[in-house]
Scaffold this motif. Structure first.
Motif, mmCIF file in Angstrom:
data_model
loop_
_atom_site.group_PDB
_atom_site.id
_atom_site.type_symbol
_atom_site.label_atom_id
_atom_site.label_comp_id
_atom_site.label_asym_id
_atom_site.label_seq_id
_atom_site.Cartn_x
_atom_site.Cartn_y
_atom_site.Cartn_z
ATOM 1 N N UNK A 95 5.542 12.941 24.663
ATOM 2 C CA UNK A 95 6.954 13.258 24.922
ATOM 3 C C UNK A 95 7.810 11.990 24.945
ATOM 4 N N UNK A 96 7.283 10.921 25.542
ATOM 5 C CA UNK A 96 8.009 9.643 25.569
ATOM 6 C C UNK A 96 8.171 9.116 24.145
ATOM 7 N N UNK A 97 7.093 9.132 23.380
ATOM 8 C CA UNK A 97 7.131 8.645 22.005
ATOM 9 C C UNK A 97 8.146 9.417 21.167
ATOM 10 N N UNK A 98 8.121 10.741 21.271
ATOM 11 C CA UNK A 98 9.057 11.575 20.503
ATOM 12 C C UNK A 98 10.500 11.312 20.897
ATOM 13 N N UNK A 99 10.756 11.193 22.195
ATOM 14 C CA UNK A 99 12.120 10.975 22.673
ATOM 15 C C UNK A 99 12.646 9.599 22.248
ATOM 16 N N UNK A 100 11.797 8.582 22.305
ATOM 17 C CA UNK A 100 12.227 7.248 21.862
ATOM 18 C C UNK A 100 12.575 7.268 20.376
ATOM 19 N N UNK A 101 11.700 7.869 19.568
ATOM 20 C CA UNK A 101 11.930 7.936 18.125
ATOM 21 C C UNK A 101 13.184 8.738 17.803
ATOM 22 N N UNK A 102 13.366 9.860 18.484
ATOM 23 C CA UNK A 102 14.537 10.713 18.260
ATOM 24 C C UNK A 102 15.839 9.956 18.542
#
Length: 107
Positions: free
Chosen positions: A15-22
């Motif tokens: 979730x952290x990875x996806x949110x940072x990338x987004x």
């Protein structure tokens, strides 16, 4: 420029990875282990301009939740016997370090 090191639970890593990338931030992920429970963590390394540090910390904080978990605990009784009973501990969340960057090069 700042370098952010964020240690988060493996449960929150995706979730952290996806949110940072987004949100347009690029991060390097490292598999790490440590802490009281010797549980698996993910350490994110993010380089950002000074003015974007608060936004990255906000994203990580929103995606890294603290929760309670039962873990076994062994105690000794006076007669040399050991017994095991669960203990409630708080896990999750994030540990975040922000470091100054003296020099940055992308070659």
């Amino acid at each position: 420029m700042k370098l952010i090191l964020a240690i988060v639970s493996n449960d929150d890593s995706s979730m952290v990875s996806s949110a940072l990338t987004k949100n347009g931030f690029y991060a390097t992920k490292l598999a790490t282990t440590g802490g009281f429970l010797k549980a698996g963590n993910t350490t994110f390394i993010v380089g950002v301009p000074d003015e974007k540090v608060d936004k990255v910390i906000e994203i990580i904080s929103q995606q890294s939740s603290r929760r309670t978990q039962l873990v076994p605990n062994t105690t000794s009784m006076d007669v040399g016997m050991y017994t095991s009973f669960p203990v409630s501990v708080t896990v999750g969340g994030a540990t975040i370090f922000v470091l100054d960057v003296d020099r940055f090069e992308k070659v």
